[in-house]
Scaffold this motif. Structure first.
Motif, mmCIF file in Angstrom:
data_model
loop_
_atom_site.group_PDB
_atom_site.id
_atom_site.type_symbol
_atom_site.label_atom_id
_atom_site.label_comp_id
_atom_site.label_asym_id
_atom_site.label_seq_id
_atom_site.Cartn_x
_atom_site.Cartn_y
_atom_site.Cartn_z
ATOM 1 N N ASN A 1 0.831 -1.205 0.000
ATOM 2 C CA ASN A 1 0.000 0.000 0.000
ATOM 3 C C ASN A 1 0.867 1.257 0.000
ATOM 4 O O ASN A 1 0.556 2.253 0.667
ATOM 5 C CB ASN A 1 -0.941 0.002 1.219
ATOM 6 C CG ASN A 1 -2.075 0.999 1.093
ATOM 7 O OD1 ASN A 1 -2.567 1.261 0.003
ATOM 8 N ND2 ASN A 1 -2.498 1.567 2.221
ATOM 9 N N THR B 1 -4.677 0.631 18.441
ATOM 10 C CA THR B 1 -5.847 0.632 17.576
ATOM 11 C C THR B 1 -6.588 -0.681 17.728
ATOM 12 O O THR B 1 -6.111 -1.604 18.387
ATOM 13 C CB THR B 1 -5.442 0.879 16.107
ATOM 14 O OG1 THR B 1 -6.618 1.112 15.314
ATOM 15 C CG2 THR B 1 -4.671 -0.299 15.528
ATOM 16 N N PHE C 1 -4.233 -4.802 -0.580
ATOM 17 C CA PHE C 1 -4.658 -4.063 0.613
ATOM 18 C C PHE C 1 -6.172 -3.861 0.592
ATOM 19 O O PHE C 1 -6.733 -3.515 -0.438
ATOM 20 C CB PHE C 1 -3.953 -2.707 0.652
ATOM 21 C CG PHE C 1 -4.425 -1.810 1.765
ATOM 22 C CD1 PHE C 1 -3.882 -1.930 3.037
ATOM 23 C CD2 PHE C 1 -5.415 -0.853 1.552
ATOM 24 C CE1 PHE C 1 -4.311 -1.105 4.069
ATOM 25 C CE2 PHE C 1 -5.853 -0.037 2.580
ATOM 26 C CZ PHE C 1 -5.305 -0.161 3.842
ATOM 27 N N PRO C 2 -6.884 -4.044 1.702
ATOM 28 C CA PRO C 2 -6.379 -4.358 3.057
ATOM 29 C C PRO C 2 -6.245 -5.854 3.346
ATOM 30 O O PRO C 2 -6.147 -6.248 4.493
ATOM 31 C CB PRO C 2 -7.438 -3.732 3.943
ATOM 32 C CG PRO C 2 -8.707 -3.917 3.185
ATOM 33 C CD PRO C 2 -8.330 -3.741 1.739
ATOM 34 N N HIS D 1 -9.069 4.329 15.277
ATOM 35 C CA HIS D 1 -8.517 3.712 14.073
ATOM 36 C C HIS D 1 -7.178 4.347 13.718
ATOM 37 O O HIS D 1 -7.022 5.577 13.747
ATOM 38 C CB HIS D 1 -9.477 3.864 12.896
ATOM 39 C CG HIS D 1 -8.899 3.365 11.597
ATOM 40 N ND1 HIS D 1 -8.773 2.025 11.307
ATOM 41 C CD2 HIS D 1 -8.383 4.028 10.531
ATOM 42 C CE1 HIS D 1 -8.220 1.882 10.120
ATOM 43 N NE2 HIS D 1 -7.977 3.089 9.627
ATOM 44 N N ASP E 1 -4.143 3.907 10.626
ATOM 45 C CA ASP E 1 -3.721 3.252 9.383
ATOM 46 C C ASP E 1 -2.304 2.724 9.584
ATOM 47 O O ASP E 1 -1.332 3.488 9.558
ATOM 48 C CB ASP E 1 -3.755 4.237 8.216
ATOM 49 C CG ASP E 1 -5.173 4.590 7.804
ATOM 50 O OD1 ASP E 1 -6.027 3.685 7.787
ATOM 51 O OD2 ASP E 1 -5.436 5.772 7.504
ATOM 52 N N THR F 1 -2.573 -5.926 7.971
ATOM 53 C CA THR F 1 -3.234 -4.664 8.264
ATOM 54 C C THR F 1 -3.775 -4.715 9.690
ATOM 55 O O THR F 1 -4.438 -5.673 10.072
ATOM 56 C CB THR F 1 -4.390 -4.426 7.280
ATOM 57 O OG1 THR F 1 -3.881 -4.467 5.945
ATOM 58 C CG2 THR F 1 -5.048 -3.073 7.531
ATOM 59 N N ASP G 1 -5.990 -2.736 11.505
ATOM 60 C CA ASP G 1 -7.394 -2.478 11.849
ATOM 61 C C ASP G 1 -8.229 -2.610 10.579
ATOM 62 O O ASP G 1 -8.640 -1.625 9.966
ATOM 63 C CB ASP G 1 -7.553 -1.091 12.485
ATOM 64 C CG ASP G 1 -8.926 -0.902 13.135
ATOM 65 O OD1 ASP G 1 -9.597 -1.914 13.407
ATOM 66 O OD2 ASP G 1 -9.318 0.248 13.368
ATOM 67 N N TYR G 2 -8.487 -3.841 10.203
ATOM 68 C CA TYR G 2 -9.184 -4.188 8.968
ATOM 69 C C TYR G 2 -10.557 -3.516 8.933
ATOM 70 O O TYR G 2 -11.346 -3.636 9.875
ATOM 71 C CB TYR G 2 -9.323 -5.708 8.913
ATOM 72 C CG TYR G 2 -9.946 -6.268 7.662
ATOM 73 C CD1 TYR G 2 -9.211 -6.353 6.479
ATOM 74 C CD2 TYR G 2 -11.245 -6.752 7.671
ATOM 75 C CE1 TYR G 2 -9.764 -6.912 5.339
ATOM 76 C CE2 TYR G 2 -11.807 -7.315 6.535
ATOM 77 C CZ TYR G 2 -11.062 -7.385 5.369
ATOM 78 O OH TYR G 2 -11.617 -7.941 4.241
ATOM 79 N N PRO G 3 -10.876 -2.817 7.851
ATOM 80 C CA PRO G 3 -12.096 -1.992 7.861
ATOM 81 C C PRO G 3 -13.375 -2.688 7.406
ATOM 82 O O PRO G 3 -14.463 -2.156 7.630
ATOM 83 C CB PRO G 3 -11.733 -0.873 6.879
ATOM 84 C CG PRO G 3 -10.823 -1.540 5.882
ATOM 85 C CD PRO G 3 -10.026 -2.547 6.677
#
Length: 662
Positions: free
Chosen positions: A241, A463, A481-482, A604, A606, A630, A632-634
């Motif tokens: 990313n 996070t 990503f993610p 959160h 990144d 990653t 804090d996977y959204p």
């Protein structure tokens, strides 16, 4: 993980918390008998039946007994836990609880007389008179409860169940809370920890049976990895990313975690958990636990040894009589016990630790282990790092558990449960759900975070733990990503429990009304959080089975199985700093949000880390696996946000300010 039937409960609010004891049905299945509501699993229907239960097979079950005044017990439990109540911290002794609320001796005698008259062998009646244990044959059960037992196929398992609601003599109907163990609706539990290269729930091998379980299959960190967050950066692999990622920490050591959560400041004031006993409830018992935990402290925290005087075990005999699939994985539970003991001692090195091992991994056995601690007030804090998959389990089990948890609150015992390791559970259940028992309003649900600790031991950021994984293959990260969801802290809104009073006005309506109908509001999980992400996890040490033998080695581990004993250790230090036992903290905890600086607001961030693992978990002979994680996977229905959220709750402890004001 337990798989079972859907619960339909008529819920009320008593003392500001959920009351979950529906009255006995008035309709009798046969003259002179009364049905136990919702005691027949919905999946036990003629189309799913595959066989009858062998009449001579042995069953071990519990007849749970109603308290004399459940509403009064819940009101009293809420009172001793609420800072605004006149009875705040005026905890009851086990004897006072028995005298005021427990089933009477006459009730116990009547139930025992009925069961023995039906041919059952009477087993344990705990000191709080919560239940009467009985052992007998399937044929005796069928006659006593007026049912036919069969075997039914459900979700890939073959489980025992009755063909209709259980019933009891009408004269006992008002005394019986429920019956747990006749069916296998409460199936199997797994601990909430994650460590292996394949990201399985356990780094342990399946054992042939708990009585002969070998050490768990060996696992080691491969490296490169960092001693602290950001120490080393991967400059050789492709950017992820657009960024060159830091290597994941090798596993934080106790001093780093104590520093990050401010416990080192409390230690300067003489507070290290002394005067408090932390109980840890799991299944089975590792034969090397004291040797492993002692060696771990010697290597990683030499100023704080685990002495023999600090550590005790109470282990229930292994249950080998009940029929059903043996999927308990005793070796995996050995790893859970090791993690729990080392984490709790690492955070609160002055506290005593009592390990209580259940006879197997079913609800019945682990509830028995928890009740042992509560009924005799064996500890001041209880950490439980396991849970059901969602809330899909019998009404009897929920009612029995909550009655135990209410007694814990009455006695000033804090009961902590990990929130789970599968995020919103959509991948396994198809619909979002928190896990039980974390969703009970009478326990403190501990969610999970990803934690960055720098070279000085300072928390640089924290996070929510929801991991996305992208594997490096042929020079490219797949998926991009993610990444794909790879585990994360459990949370969400209960479909079973209404919103407790302590969450009103603090948990956003957008969260409390999820999964609800009309204007109803539900209990939201979790309450508080601590480090759980295995990619920023804790270093642990355990006797494991390697290709060249069985011996002690160390590896990084995580999961909300880590968060629960970490937070239990934090509260033990708070006990010793504040010179009182905090008990059930939720009513007080939710009032801290108005006090600036007491709780760290987990938001959160990144961020991602690079992780390298041995393909075979022990050495480089089969190659290495490289992946980007990653933090804090959204892409879930639960999210880390400013303020209260359904991944991390209110946030995480913020050092001395939290310890002094909780």
């Amino acid at each position: 993980m337990r798989r079972s039937l859907t619960v339909f409960l008529s819920l009320a609010v008593a003392g500001g918390l959920a009351a979950t004891t529906p009255a006995m049905a008035s309709a009798a299945s046969t003259p002179g008998r009364t049905d136990i509501p919702q005691s027949h699993p919905l999946w036990a229907n003629p189309g799913a039946k595959v066989a009858n239960t062998t009449p001579a097979s042995k069953l071990d079950f519990r007849v749970y007994l109603n308290q004399r005044d459940e509403a009064a017990a819940e009101a009293a439990a809420a009172g001793v836990s609420d800072p605004h109540s006149k009875s705040y911290r005026q905890y009851l002794s086990p004897q006072q609880v028995r005298d005021r609320f427990a089933a009477s001796d006459a009730t116990v005698s009547a139930v025992k007389t009925w069961l023995s008259g039906a041919g059952f062998q009477i087993g344990d009646v705990p000191s709080n008179r919560a239940y009467v244990e009985a052992v007998g044959t399937a044929d005796q059960v069928q006659k006593a409860f007026d049912v036919t037992l069969g075997k039914y196929t459900v979700k890939g398992q073959t489980l025992r169940a009755a063909d209709k609601n259980l019933s009891v003599p009408a004269s006992l109907a008002s005394s019986v809370l429920g019956v747990v163990g006749v069916d296998q609706a409460t199936s199997l539990l797994k601990p909430d920890h994650t460590s292996g290269a394949a990201d399985t729930a356990s780094a342990s091998a399946k054992s042939s049976g708990p009585a002969t379980a070998p050490p768990g299959a060996g696992f080691r960190n491969s490296g490169p990895c960092s001693d602290y967050y950001g120490q080393k950066t991967d400059t050789t692999d492709p950017a992820y990313n657009g960024k060159q990622l830091p290597y994941a920490p090798c596993g934080y050591k106790p001093a780093q975690l104590r520093s990050a959560y401010g416990l080192d400041q409390a230690a300067k004031l003489g507070a290290d958990g002394h005067g408090t006993t932390i109980a840890i409830v799991d299944a089975f018992a590792s034969p090397t636990i004291y040797a492993d935990a002692s060696e771990y402290a010697r290597r990683n925290d030499p100023a704080h040894p685990l002495t023999k005087a600090q550590f005790k075990q109470h282990v229930f005999p292994v249950n080998a009589a009940d029929e059903g699939p043996d999927q308990c994985d005793a070796s995996g539970w050995y790893g859970e016990e090791t993690l729990d003991v080392e984490a709790a001692h690492g955070m609160a090195p002055g506290a005593n630790i009592l390990y209580v091992g259940g006879s197997d991994c079913e609800d019945l056995s682990l509830d028995t282990a928890l009740n042992y601690v509560i009924a005799g007030h064996k500890a001041d804090i209880v950490s439980n790092s396991y849970g059901d998959t969602g809330e899909d389990l019998p009404a009897d089990e929920i009612k029995a558990f909550n009655q135990i948890a209410v007694q814990g609150a009455l006695e000033g015992i804090g009961v902590y449960f990990s929130s789970g390791d599968n995020g919103d559970e959509v991948a396994r259940l198809g619909t979002p759900s928190p896990d039980f028992a974390a969703s009970s309003p009478w326990v403190t649900a501990v969610g999970g975070t990803s934690l960055a600790v720098d070279a000085s031991g300072k928390r640089t950021f924290e996070t929510g733990w929801e991991t996305g994984k992208s594997t490096l293959t042929a020079g490219a990260y797949t998926p991009a990503f993610p990444g794909a969801f790879n585990g994360g802290a459990g949370g969400g809104t209960s479909r079973v429990f209404p919103q407790p009073a302590y969450q009103r006005g603090i948990v956003p309506d957008a969260l409390s009304t999820k999964n609800q109908t009309g204007k109803a509001k539900g209990r939201v999980v979790p309450d508080i959080s601590a480090v759980a992400d295995p990619n920023t996890g804790m270093l642990v040490g355990q006797t494991q089975r390697f290709p060249d033998g069985d011996y002690y080695d160390q590896y990084r581990i995580g999961g909300t199985s880590l968060a629960s004993p970490i937070f239990a250790g934090v509260m033990a230090v708070a006990d010793s700093l504040d010179h009182f036992h905090h008990g059930f903290i939720n009513p007080a905890l939710y009032q801290l949000t108005s006090r600036t600086g007491t709780i760290y607001d987990v938001k959160h961030v990144d961020a991602a880390v690079e992780r390298v693992d041995f393909a075979n978990s022990v050495d480089a002979s089969d190659g290495l696996l490289t992946s980007a994680r990653t933090l804090d996977y959204p892409n879930l229905t639960i999210h880390t946000t400013k303020g209260y959220d359904d991944v991390t709750g209110l946030g995480s402890p913020n050092g001395l300010a939290f310890l002094l004001l909780v």
